[in-house]
Structures are given as C-alpha cells and as structure tokens.
Design an enzyme around this catalytic site. Structure first.
Site, PDB file in Angstrom:
ATOM      1  N   ARG A  72      86.758 118.009 -31.143  1.00  0.00           N
ATOM      2  CA  ARG A  72      86.713 116.560 -31.402  1.00  0.00           C
ATOM      3  C   ARG A  72      88.142 116.018 -31.494  1.00  0.00           C
ATOM      4  O   ARG A  72      88.635 115.418 -30.558  1.00  0.00           O
ATOM      5  CB  ARG A  72      85.905 116.281 -32.682  1.00  0.00           C
ATOM      6  N   GLU A 104      88.633 107.661 -43.663  1.00  0.00           N
ATOM      7  CA  GLU A 104      89.727 107.484 -42.693  1.00  0.00           C
ATOM      8  C   GLU A 104      90.891 106.721 -43.321  1.00  0.00           C
ATOM      9  O   GLU A 104      90.696 105.766 -44.065  1.00  0.00           O
ATOM     10  CB  GLU A 104      89.197 106.717 -41.467  1.00  0.00           C
TER      11      GLU A 104
END
Ligand SMILES: CC(=O)SCCNC(=O)CCNC(=O)[C@H](O)C(C)(C)COP(=O)(O)OP(=O)(O)OC[C@H]1O[C@@H](n2cnc3c(N)ncnc32)[C@H](O)[C@@H]1OP(=O)(O)O
Length: 510
Positions: free
Chosen positions: A16, A146
C-alpha cells in the site's frame, strides 16, 4: 539498552504505502507473490495490501490475495486502507473478501477542517457510522489518525477528543502516522508517552516516514516509549522518502532491544531482491542488511583482523540474512584480502607469488578497475606467466550484425578443449544472438549445461575515464554456484563477450 523482551507486531505496508513510491505499480500477480512472501516466508504479523476504491486492477489484486489467504487461514492478517465515505470503501473491501479495514481518519485538526471541511464532531460521527457498518459486515476496524504528528504539535486537544470518543467503539488498533516525516526521536518519545499515559490499555501502531532520514530512529523511539506495533516496508519503499525498512528495523529490534518479532530474518535478503525487481527501484549498494556492499570488507587491515580472530565482525553476521561475507579486491587490498578470496577458490600461493599478485591488484585498483574474485585466476596466470588458468575455451573469431528492421545475427567459432566448433543464431540484440549461438554449441552439440544469466550490468569504470572504456559485469548461476565475470572494452558487446568467455573457462574448473 536491551530491555525485557518486548513482543513487537509488524505490519508491512509495502503493497500500500510502498506502492505510493513514485513510479511503482505492482500488477495483481506481483502483489499476490509479495503478499505470500511477506506472510509465509518472512512471517510478518499483518500486511496492508491496497487502498480501497483505487482501480479495478487493485480490486482484482486484493481479491486474489484474500482468496489465497482464506485457503491458508491467513485472511485476518490481510488489511486494506479505506476512507470515511459512508458505505463506499467498506462495500469495495467486502466485495474483495477482505476482513480488515484500516480507516483513514484525520489525526490533526487542520486536516479535518481544511481537507474534509468538517467540524471535529461531524468527522467523529462519520467515523462512527463507518465503524457501525463495518460491524454489520463483520469487518474488523483499525484507524489511522492521519497527520497525527502535526496533530500532537498543533491540536493535541483535537487528537485526545477523537480518541476519547473512538476508543468506546469496536476499533481494535489506533495507528499513529508521522505522515509527513517531521518528527525526531525525542518528539516521538514525548508524544508517545503522552498517548501511553492517557490510554495505557490501547494498542498503538507507529508509522514512520523518512523525510529527515529518521524513520528507523523514530520507530525505535516509539518502541522505547512502549509502542507494540510498527509499520514497515521492504527496502523502505513508500510515499516521498519512504517508510522504515523492515530489514533494518528487524535487525535493530533484535540486536539492540532484545525484542521478539515473528520475522524470519534469513529470508529478508531474498524478499528484498524480489521487491527490487518488481518495483524497479534499485537497492542502494550501501543499504544496511540488503545492499550489495554491506557485507564486503575492503580494507586489508580488516581482512587481516578477521583472519586472526574475526576482529572486524559485528552482530550483523551475513549468514543470518542468507548472505556471505566478501573481501574486496582493489588498491586497498592487502595480502589478507587476497588470501580470503583465494581460499574461496581453493587456491594457494607462496609468499613471492602472493607479493606479485598483490602488486598487480593494487596497480589495477589505482586505475579504478574493478577486480572480481573470478578475475583472480587470470591475474595469477598473467602475473606468474604460467598457465594457472587452463583457458580451455578460446574464442577464435566471431561476427555480429546490427541492421535496422532485421534481427541481429551472430556467427562464432570457438575452441573448446582443442576442438573447434562453429554456430550461428539470431537474437533480440547482438549479445543475445551471440549467447544463443554459444548455447546451441553447449546444449545441442556437446549436451552440456550452460549457466543462466541472472544479472547484466554495464557501466563506465567508477569515476569515468577519458578512454571511453565500458565495463560489463555479468552474474551467472550454474548449479548451486552464483558468480560474476567482468569484461572491459571500448565496445559494449565486446566487453560482454569477454566476460562470457571468462565464465566458460570458470565452469571448466567446476
Ligand atoms: C497517509 C496516506 O498515505 S493515505 C493514502 C490514501 N490512499 C490513496 O490516496 C490511494 C490513491 N488514491 C486514489 O486512488 C484516489 O485519490 C481515490 C480513489 C481514493 C479518490 O479519488 P477521487 O474521488 O478522484 O478524489 P481525490 O483523489 O481528488 O481525493 C480527494 C477527496 O478525498 C477526500 N478525502 C481526503 N481524506 C479522506 C478521508 N480520510 N476519508 C474520506 N475522504 C477523504 C477529500 O476531502 C477529497 O474530497 P472532495 O473531492 O469531496 O473534496
């Protein structure tokens, strides 16, 4: 700094974040192969294999991996990054057969406000809605916060409010990324300790980025602060400057922290090479553990110390990683380096011959020439003016063509053990045509095995030269043996042919 054997869970995100390296794109069968190597050979605890919604190809790749993982009872170890987008990411993930979502939530207030354009509580409600739907689908949820590192700097109250609320849900792991690679180890320790103090029973993963070349140090700072999960990639692939490389993290965890991981480090080098090949991102020669040069001693004094009592070896023994120590030949080689290489070849020289050979190698090194172990028999035979090398194989003549719109052709005449053979072939290039003709002689006429070419590197000798020489170093595999031969010539094809004839003489000795 060794403490009491912390158990560290490794989540590898080569497929990823690693694929977010500029220029890298894996096709489904490559993703499947890498996932298998990560889970079955390296034995990482979890793999993140894609972001949801990206493309049909990614969907197919995730489905292939999940089908395979389900058959092996490994499905719970396969994870996909998804977005806070209602049902969209979860439906995509569910349709692939994957059972774990790593939900990308905003870990800094500015990301929430400026990118999502949501108020914090609105974002939290959206996340809870996704978690509820995941529960309905029986999909496990981990969350990424994040930009958490900026969150801890600029808006810690936002971060705490988010976690205070979300930890009451079924979320399993909170994954803390230093998304922009802005932290140093002291800050990692400060922020992680705050997290551990406030949430002592919560599982945290730490996800480092290498923008300041601090990814590995930051990962270790996180472990020092009590983090139990780490994200890595093979060869440090990843967005911008990349992530923390698994090989380095594993070696440091084991040697400096006495930590326990499930990783089989003997497979690290092989898996790194596969990822190098599929990603097209070359491993720097000085990359710890997996770089070509990192187990090569160059200085004569080092080889001497190793000969006497392995004085220049540390805990990073190459055999741990399926590699061998080498001793380079060049102007800094003393007799000890040369002796180490002779031992490998099963050769021995008296003191006077040794002196002459050493002188010649230093002279070649001074001219910036690369000397490989396989060059040694030639140097010995040249310096000592005797037929130390049999030279049973002699190229008598050859002719290669290159014409626009036509396949290259090669015709050659070669003497093997006193007998002359002639053969021709076409090929995809001049050298390919030459090797195909040779292979015909070895395989069809003589019924003998012909080595497999596994790498072909062309360069001008290090530092550049005014006389425009080209150096071709070819790596061959022949049965159990892997060896390199070198050819030097003004013409690239001729350089490759010289390297090939050396190879043929070497296999005569096996
Ligand atoms: C930390 C990381 O590395 S995260 C990596 C995440 N993975 C990826 O980005 C994978 C590659 N990305 C893609 O293929 C595409 O960006 C997709 C398929 C995900 C989305 O594509 P698009 O719909 O074309 O949108 P685009 O690429 O412009 O993405 C921006 C949108 O995502 C939204 N967004 C950003 N973060 C999130 C989030 N965590 N959850 C939900 N939406 C988000 C933005 O607000 C923006 O929405 P808007 O267009 O309504 O303003």
């Amino acid at each position: 700094m060794k403490n009491n054997h912390p158990k560290i869970e490794i989540m590898d995100t080569t497929l990823r974040d690693g694929e977010q390296t500029s220029g890298v794109s894996f096709v489904p069968h490559e993703k499947l192969m890498i996932a298998r190597l990560l889970l079955e050979d390296l034995k990482v605890d979890r793999v993140e294999v894609a972001s949801a919604r990206v493309s049909e190809g990614e969907f197919n790749a995730v489905k292939m991996i999940c089908d395979w993982a389900a058959r092996r009872n490994l499905l719970q170890k396969v994870e996909v990054l998804g977005f806070v987008d209602g049902h969209t990411s979860l439906d995509w993930i569910h349709a692939t057969g994957c059972r774990v979502i790593n939900l990308l939530c905003k870990g800094s207030e500015k990301h929430c406000t400026y990118q999502l354009q949501k108020a914090p509580d609105e974002h939290i409600q959206d996340i809870i809605a996704v978690v509820d739907y995941a529960n309905e689908l029986d999909i496990e949820v981990n969350v990424y916060l994040e930009d958490w590192s900026n969150g801890m700097k600029d808006s810690p109250e936002y971060v705490f409010h988010l976690i205070d609320t979300l930890k009451e849900t079924t979320i399993k792991r909170f994954m803390l990324p230093d998304t922009l690679g802005i932290l140093n180890p002291l800050q990692v320790i400060e922020f992680m300790r705050k997290m551990k103090k406030r949430y002592p029973d919560t599982h945290f993963d730490f996800h480092a980025h290498n923008d300041y070349d601090l990814a590995v140090s930051n990962v270790l700072a996180a472990v020092l602060s009590g983090v139990k999960g780490l994200h890595t990639t093979i060869n440090g692939l990843g967005e911008r400057a990349g992530n923390a490389p698994l090989a380095s993290v594993q070696a440091i965890l084991k040697d400096h922290f006495n930590a326990i991981t499930a990783i089989d480090e003997s497979r690290l080098n092989d898996v790194s090479r596969v990822v190098e090949s599929y990603s097209g991102i070359l491993i720097p020669a000085n990359k710890p553990i997996v770089g070509e040069n990192v187990f090569t001693q160059v200085a004569g004094i080092h080889a001497d110390g190793d000969n006497k009592s392995n004085l220049y070896c540390n805990d990073l023994l190459p055999e741990r990683f399926g590699r061998v120590r080498e001793y380079a030949l060049g102007k800094t080689s003393g007799k000890a380096n040369i002796r180490k290489n002779l031992e490998r070849l099963g050769l021995d020289l008296d003191e006077e011959s040794m002196r002459k050979v050493t002188e010649r190698i230093i002279e070649l090194g001074d001219k910036k020439e690369l000397v490989t172990q396989e060059d040694l028999p030639y140097i010995i035979s040249d310096v000592l003016k005797h037929d130390g090398m049999n030279n049973k194989v002699k190229l008598k003549s050859y002719f290669v063509t290159l014409a626009h719109g036509l396949k290259p052709m090669a015709t050659l005449s070669i003497e093997i053990d006193g007998q002359v053979y002639e053969e021709s072939s076409s090929g995809d290039g001049q050298y390919d045509a030459f090797v195909r003709a040779l292979r015909k002689i070895y395989k069809l006429t003589l019924g003998r095995k012909f080595p497999m070419l596994i790498n072909y590197a062309v360069s001008i000798p290090p530092g550049g030269r005014t006389d425009a020489f080209v150096q071709t170093v070819i790596t061959w595999s022949f049965g159990e043996k892997v060896f390199r031969t070198r050819g030097l010539d003004a013409d690239q094809t001729e350089a490759a042919i010289k390297a090939t004839i050396k190879m043929l003489n070497i296999i005569e000795e096996y």
